[in-house]
Enzyme design. Structure first.
Site, short mmCIF file in Angstrom:
data_model
loop_
_atom_site.label_atom_id
_atom_site.label_comp_id
_atom_site.label_asym_id
_atom_site.label_seq_id
_atom_site.Cartn_x
_atom_site.Cartn_y
_atom_site.Cartn_z
N GLY A 1 -57.59 92.50 90.30
CA GLY A 1 -57.14 91.49 90.92
C GLY A 1 -55.45 91.57 91.11
O GLY A 1 -54.78 92.10 90.52
N GLY B 1 -53.48 89.39 92.59
CA GLY B 1 -52.73 88.08 92.54
C GLY B 1 -51.47 88.37 91.92
O GLY B 1 -51.02 89.31 91.93
N PHE B 2 -50.88 87.33 91.63
CA PHE B 2 -49.32 87.26 90.94
C PHE B 2 -49.31 87.99 89.70
O PHE B 2 -48.51 88.91 89.49
CB PHE B 2 -48.99 85.61 90.57
CG PHE B 2 -48.63 84.95 91.86
CD1 PHE B 2 -47.53 85.38 92.65
CD2 PHE B 2 -49.30 83.93 92.09
CE1 PHE B 2 -47.27 84.51 93.85
CE2 PHE B 2 -48.97 83.14 93.20
CZ PHE B 2 -47.91 83.42 93.99
N GLU C 1 -50.55 67.10 97.84
CA GLU C 1 -49.86 67.82 98.82
C GLU C 1 -50.55 67.48 100.06
O GLU C 1 -50.05 67.38 101.20
CB GLU C 1 -49.70 69.37 98.66
CG GLU C 1 -48.57 69.58 97.63
CD GLU C 1 -48.44 70.81 96.78
OE1 GLU C 1 -47.58 71.26 96.36
OE2 GLU C 1 -49.58 71.42 96.79
N ASP D 1 -54.22 83.26 85.27
CA ASP D 1 -55.07 81.98 85.33
C ASP D 1 -56.29 82.21 84.24
O ASP D 1 -56.93 81.30 83.65
CB ASP D 1 -55.60 81.53 86.65
CG ASP D 1 -54.61 80.82 87.22
OD1 ASP D 1 -53.41 80.70 86.78
OD2 ASP D 1 -54.72 80.44 88.31
N ALA E 1 -48.22 79.88 88.54
CA ALA E 1 -47.74 81.21 89.23
C ALA E 1 -46.91 82.06 88.24
O ALA E 1 -47.02 83.15 87.87
CB ALA E 1 -47.23 81.05 90.58
C1 LIG Z 1 -53.82 75.44 96.25
C2 LIG Z 1 -53.23 75.94 95.03
C3 LIG Z 1 -51.76 75.63 94.80
C4 LIG Z 1 -51.02 75.67 93.87
N1 LIG Z 1 -49.66 75.67 93.66
C5 LIG Z 1 -49.10 76.10 92.59
C6 LIG Z 1 -47.69 75.61 92.53
O1 LIG Z 1 -47.05 74.62 93.39
N2 LIG Z 1 -46.90 76.31 91.56
C7 LIG Z 1 -47.74 77.07 90.62
O2 LIG Z 1 -46.86 77.76 89.67
N3 LIG Z 1 -48.81 77.40 90.93
C8 LIG Z 1 -49.51 76.82 91.59
N4 LIG Z 1 -50.93 77.28 91.86
C9 LIG Z 1 -51.32 78.19 90.76
C10 LIG Z 1 -51.06 79.69 90.97
O3 LIG Z 1 -51.33 79.87 92.35
C11 LIG Z 1 -51.86 80.40 90.17
O4 LIG Z 1 -51.66 80.08 88.84
C12 LIG Z 1 -52.08 81.92 90.36
O5 LIG Z 1 -52.16 82.34 91.54
C13 LIG Z 1 -52.83 82.77 89.21
O6 LIG Z 1 -52.27 84.01 89.65
P1 LIG Z 1 -53.61 85.20 88.96
O7 LIG Z 1 -53.02 86.34 89.33
O8 LIG Z 1 -53.99 84.93 87.61
O9 LIG Z 1 -54.55 84.76 90.01
P2 LIG Z 1 -54.91 84.65 91.68
O10 LIG Z 1 -53.67 84.47 92.26
O11 LIG Z 1 -56.19 83.81 91.75
O12 LIG Z 1 -55.40 86.23 91.88
C14 LIG Z 1 -56.59 86.73 91.62
C15 LIG Z 1 -57.10 87.76 92.30
O13 LIG Z 1 -58.19 88.55 91.95
C16 LIG Z 1 -59.05 88.82 92.98
N5 LIG Z 1 -60.37 88.85 92.48
C17 LIG Z 1 -61.32 87.65 91.98
N6 LIG Z 1 -62.36 88.01 91.59
C18 LIG Z 1 -62.51 89.33 91.55
C19 LIG Z 1 -63.27 90.33 91.39
N7 LIG Z 1 -64.50 90.19 90.79
N8 LIG Z 1 -62.94 91.87 91.65
C20 LIG Z 1 -62.01 91.97 92.62
N9 LIG Z 1 -61.06 91.22 92.68
C21 LIG Z 1 -61.24 89.92 92.20
C22 LIG Z 1 -58.92 87.70 94.02
O14 LIG Z 1 -58.97 88.26 95.32
C23 LIG Z 1 -57.33 87.76 93.88
O15 LIG Z 1 -56.72 88.37 94.67
C24 LIG Z 1 -51.78 76.74 93.06
C25 LIG Z 1 -52.97 77.50 93.10
C26 LIG Z 1 -53.69 76.86 94.07
C27 LIG Z 1 -55.16 77.52 94.28
#
Ligand SMILES: Cc1cc2nc3c(=O)[nH]c(=O)nc-3n(C[C@H](O)[C@H](O)[C@H](O)COP(=O)(O)OP(=O)(O)OC[C@H]3O[C@@H](n4cnc5c(N)ncnc54)[C@H](O)[C@@H]3O)c2cc1C
Length: 445
Positions: free
Chosen positions: A14, A16-17, A178, A316, A327
């Site tokens: 992943g 993501g953040f 939003e 998440d 985030a």
């Molecule tokens: C529309 C929206 C608005 C938001 N607004 C806010 C806000 O205003 N403020 C705030 O704090 N938070 C906000 N959030 C929440 C925030 O974006 C998330 O908490 C944050 O992105 C979580 O980060 P993460 O790295 O856990 O997951 P993610 O950012 O979801 O990253 C997960 C990564 O894993 C990859 N992945 C998934 N499954 C697989 C797999 N099987 N194999 C390989 N790669 C995989 C995906 O491609 C992705 O790149 C918002 C979320 C959304 C959807």
């Protein structure tokens, strides 16, 4: 089995953040990091709705992972989907984009694959009501929004036209609020002089939620202010209303009293609920980890899985005392997991300090010049809230070019209401073959 090879192999699933902050914490560590993501880019999810509503381009909210990590010599990026974990052999099974499989050995594993949209057991709704989790979702929503106005202009039947000019959103959390604000702004300020048969300003925006407050997580004061702001923009807020049916012509909701009501809305968008992706189930089976009702993995205070100190779950996907899916939580947990591994390989005494989330607050944008911000007991709304929102998003946008580009786009839309990023693909479902022209008839002599 052998504890580890040198350099220690760290697989992070992943980008993501959470994943990126784990990579960053490992930047000077003598480890070989493999970052696996099913996408080649990192998506700034909090601004997906701005891409969907035509303010920002894909490139302004999504950056290639390779470009972000180009200076990280100990990191290899792999475009692949992780499908399973073998916790005994310490392998991650992945599928490459051509369908072939690969097994990646690890000494330490960090899982940060986030969550996906949940339709609360009604996955059939997804076909008619796209969610908002990925760049593809944002493009699908953009196509539906702008196509709806085109269809309203083209049809003559007043009932059909009204249905095309009705937009229903299910879920009054930050994304629903939003998007609802954005659709009214598009209708009133962006498209106001572009159509001849319809008045886009007449567009109805209906926002539904099963609970009795919009932005419930922001507390009653900001929730009431946000609802007032939405209503002043012309959004119809329906609380205590659960969607029970969604199809291509609209949706049916059941109110708290039990009565059902049908709404004809040719655009329905789903902004409610999340659940863990299938990899979480595979990880739980491989390790015996417990999952909560949404499928998130319950982690120990140091973010590891009980009995597996070499596997950490971040962002998440983790459930630690019900921390919110934000985030900031993802960034801090990713950084914590990376730091722990670094300290270990550097031979430092392993810290026993549990992960503690430092709450920096949360913000939601409602419309031009109006946002709500909550940090502890501090509640801010209106223009001041909007300026704080702007500052936070400029600071956190990844990459200088996205930041500069986003600021330019915001300046244009805030000053004039015009949106540059309105292009959308026609969509296969609506592609129509034009019959070949009939062969010219031979000329008579
Ligand atoms: C529309 C929206 C608005 C938001 N607004 C806010 C806000 O205003 N403020 C705030 O704090 N938070 C906000 N959030 C929440 C925030 O974006 C998330 O908490 C944050 O992105 C979580 O980060 P993460 O790295 O856990 O997951 P993610 O950012 O979801 O990253 C997960 C990564 O894993 C990859 N992945 C998934 N499954 C697989 C797999 N099987 N194999 C390989 N790669 C995989 C995906 O491609 C992705 O790149 C918002 C979320 C959304 C959807």
């Amino acid at each position: 089995m052998e504890d580890h090879v040198i350099p220690r192999r760290v697989v992070i699933i992943g980008g993501g953040f959470a994943g990126l902050f784990a990579v960053r914490a490992l930047r000077r560590a003598p480890v070989a990091v493999t970052l696996v993501d099913r996408c080649a880019h990192h998506t700034f999810q909090p601004l997906l709705y701005q891409c969907a509503s035509g303010i920002l381009s894909s490139g302004q909210i999504a950056q290639p992972l390779r470009a972000i990590l180009r200076r990280r010599e100990n990191v290899r990026c792999l475009l692949a989907t992780a499908t399973d974990v073998d916790a005994t052999e310490r392998l991650v099974h992945v599928v490459l984009s051509d369908g072939s499989g690969l097994a990646l050995p690890y000494d330490d594993l960090i899982v940060g694959v986030g969550v996906r949209q949940s339709y609360f057991g009604h996955d059939e709704f997804a076909e008619h009501a796209p969610g908002m989790k990925t760049l593809d979702d944002a493009h699908a929503v953009r196509r539906r929004l702008f196509r709806a106005f085109e269809m309203a202009e083209a049809v003559e039947d007043p009932k059909e036209r009204a249905a095309w000019l009705s937009f229903a959103l299910v879920g009054a959390g930050p994304t629903g609020v939003e998007l609802a604000g954005q659709i009214r702004e598009i209708a009133r300020h962006t498209l106001d002089r572009e159509f001849s048969s319809i008045d886009p300003g007449q567009a109805r925006v209906l926002l539904f939620d099963g609970v009795d407050a919009v932005l419930a997580s922001f507390g009653p004061v900001l929730s009431r202010r946000a609802q007032r702001t939405l209503e002043s923009l012309g959004v119809e807020v329906h609380l205590g209303a659960i969607a029970t049916e969604v199809d291509e012509r609209g949706l049916t909701v059941r109110r708290q009293g039990g009565e059902s009501q049908r709404y004809d809305a040719r655009t329905v968008l789903w902004t409610a609920g999340v659940e863990a992706p299938p990899l979480a189930g595979a990880l739980a089976r491989a390790t015996g980890a417990k999952q909560d009702r949404a499928g998130r993995i319950l982690v120990e205070p140091d973010l590891t899985i009980a009995g597996h100190p070499e596997i950490r779950v971040v962002g998440d996907l983790m459930n630690l005392n019900g921390l919110p899916g934000l985030a900031e939580v993802a960034m801090q947990s990713g950084a914590y997991a990376g730091r722990h591994i670094r300290h270990r390989v550097e031979g430092r005494k392993p810290s026993t300090r549990p992960f503690r989330y430092l709450d920096l607050g949360s913000a939601a944008y409602i419309s031009r010049g109006r946002a709500v911000v909550k940090r502890g007991r501090l509640h801010v709304s209106g223009v001041v809230g909007w300026l704080i929102w702007l500052f936070i998003h400029i600071v956190f946008l990844t990459g200088f070019r996205s930041r500069a580009g986003a600021m330019m786009s915001w300046a244009v839309v805030f000053a004039s209401g015009s949106r540059r990023e309105r292009a959308f693909a026609s969509g296969e479902a609506h592609a129509v073959d034009v019959p070949e022209a009939a062969a010219p008839s031979p000329r008579s002599a």
